[in-house]
Design a protein around this motif. Sequence first.
Motif, short mmCIF file in Angstrom:
data_model
loop_
_atom_site.label_atom_id
_atom_site.label_comp_id
_atom_site.label_asym_id
_atom_site.label_seq_id
_atom_site.Cartn_x
_atom_site.Cartn_y
_atom_site.Cartn_z
N ARG A 1 0.83 -1.20 0.00
CA ARG A 1 0.00 0.00 0.00
C ARG A 1 0.87 1.25 0.00
N ALA A 2 1.94 1.23 0.76
CA ALA A 2 2.84 2.39 0.81
C ALA A 2 3.44 2.65 -0.57
N GLU A 3 3.82 1.59 -1.28
CA GLU A 3 4.36 1.76 -2.63
C GLU A 3 3.30 2.33 -3.57
N HIS A 4 2.07 1.85 -3.44
CA HIS A 4 0.98 2.35 -4.29
C HIS A 4 0.71 3.83 -4.02
N VAL A 5 0.67 4.21 -2.75
CA VAL A 5 0.45 5.61 -2.37
C VAL A 5 1.58 6.48 -2.89
N LYS A 6 2.80 5.98 -2.81
CA LYS A 6 3.96 6.74 -3.30
C LYS A 6 3.85 6.99 -4.80
N ALA A 7 3.43 5.95 -5.52
CA ALA A 7 3.27 6.09 -6.97
C ALA A 7 2.16 7.10 -7.30
N LEU A 8 1.06 7.05 -6.53
CA LEU A 8 -0.02 8.02 -6.74
C LEU A 8 0.43 9.45 -6.46
N LYS A 9 1.19 9.64 -5.41
CA LYS A 9 1.70 10.98 -5.08
C LYS A 9 2.59 11.52 -6.19
N GLN A 10 3.43 10.65 -6.73
CA GLN A 10 4.30 11.09 -7.82
C GLN A 10 3.50 11.46 -9.06
N ALA A 11 2.44 10.68 -9.33
CA ALA A 11 1.59 10.97 -10.49
C ALA A 11 0.87 12.30 -10.31
N VAL A 12 0.39 12.57 -9.10
CA VAL A 12 -0.31 13.84 -8.83
C VAL A 12 0.66 15.00 -8.96
N GLN A 13 1.85 14.86 -8.41
CA GLN A 13 2.83 15.95 -8.45
C GLN A 13 3.31 16.23 -9.88
N SER A 14 3.42 15.18 -10.68
CA SER A 14 3.89 15.39 -12.06
C SER A 14 2.75 15.79 -12.99
N GLY A 15 1.50 15.69 -12.52
CA GLY A 15 0.36 16.09 -13.34
C GLY A 15 -0.14 14.99 -14.26
N THR A 16 0.30 13.77 -14.08
CA THR A 16 -0.12 12.68 -14.95
C THR A 16 -1.25 11.84 -14.36
N TYR A 17 -1.71 12.20 -13.17
CA TYR A 17 -2.79 11.44 -12.53
C TYR A 17 -4.11 11.84 -13.16
N HIS A 18 -4.91 10.84 -13.58
CA HIS A 18 -6.19 11.10 -14.22
C HIS A 18 -7.30 10.45 -13.39
N VAL A 19 -8.32 11.22 -13.10
CA VAL A 19 -9.47 10.71 -12.34
C VAL A 19 -10.57 10.39 -13.34
N GLU A 20 -11.09 9.18 -13.26
CA GLU A 20 -12.20 8.79 -14.13
C GLU A 20 -13.49 9.23 -13.45
N ALA A 21 -14.18 10.17 -14.05
CA ALA A 21 -15.38 10.76 -13.46
C ALA A 21 -16.47 9.72 -13.24
N GLY A 22 -16.61 8.77 -14.13
CA GLY A 22 -17.65 7.74 -14.01
C GLY A 22 -17.43 6.88 -12.76
N LYS A 23 -16.21 6.44 -12.53
CA LYS A 23 -15.92 5.62 -11.35
C LYS A 23 -16.11 6.42 -10.07
N LEU A 24 -15.71 7.68 -10.11
CA LEU A 24 -15.88 8.54 -8.94
C LEU A 24 -17.36 8.72 -8.62
N ALA A 25 -18.17 8.93 -9.63
CA ALA A 25 -19.61 9.11 -9.44
C ALA A 25 -20.25 7.83 -8.89
N GLU A 26 -19.82 6.66 -9.37
CA GLU A 26 -20.36 5.40 -8.87
C GLU A 26 -20.07 5.22 -7.38
N ARG A 27 -18.91 5.62 -6.96
CA ARG A 27 -18.54 5.47 -5.55
C ARG A 27 -19.25 6.48 -4.65
N LEU A 28 -19.53 7.67 -5.18
CA LEU A 28 -20.19 8.71 -4.38
C LEU A 28 -21.70 8.56 -4.34
N LEU A 29 -22.28 7.92 -5.33
CA LEU A 29 -23.73 7.79 -5.44
C LEU A 29 -24.36 7.16 -4.20
N PRO A 30 -23.83 6.08 -3.62
CA PRO A 30 -24.47 5.49 -2.42
C PRO A 30 -24.54 6.48 -1.23
#
Length: 89
Positions: A56-85
């Motif tokens: 999990r720590a490795e995954h979080v580190k990779a996500l942080k690097q993606a966010v900092q470099s600007g390459t992290y992409h959020v899929e709006a459909g998946k986000l909406a599915e998770r927020l809907l409940p």
Amino acid sequence: MMKINDINRINGINKGYQQQVDYRKESKQASKKDEVQISQAAQEMLESSRAENTERAEHVKALKQAVQSGTYHVEAGKLAERLLPFFKQ
């Protein structure tokens, strides 16, 4: 008037008192010998938990690097599915 001059009586009382004190010390020392034994199953669970935490720590580190470099992409459909409940409540 009463005289207490018998030294043997006092020594007897002191010995009895000392035995009480010694008994209390032994009781306290005996109570300090608590032990904990961890079963093999619990040890295996702990090891697997540590492995998951490092993954999990490795995954979080990779996500942080993606966010900092600007390459992290959020899929709006998946986000909406998770927020809907949460909004349906």
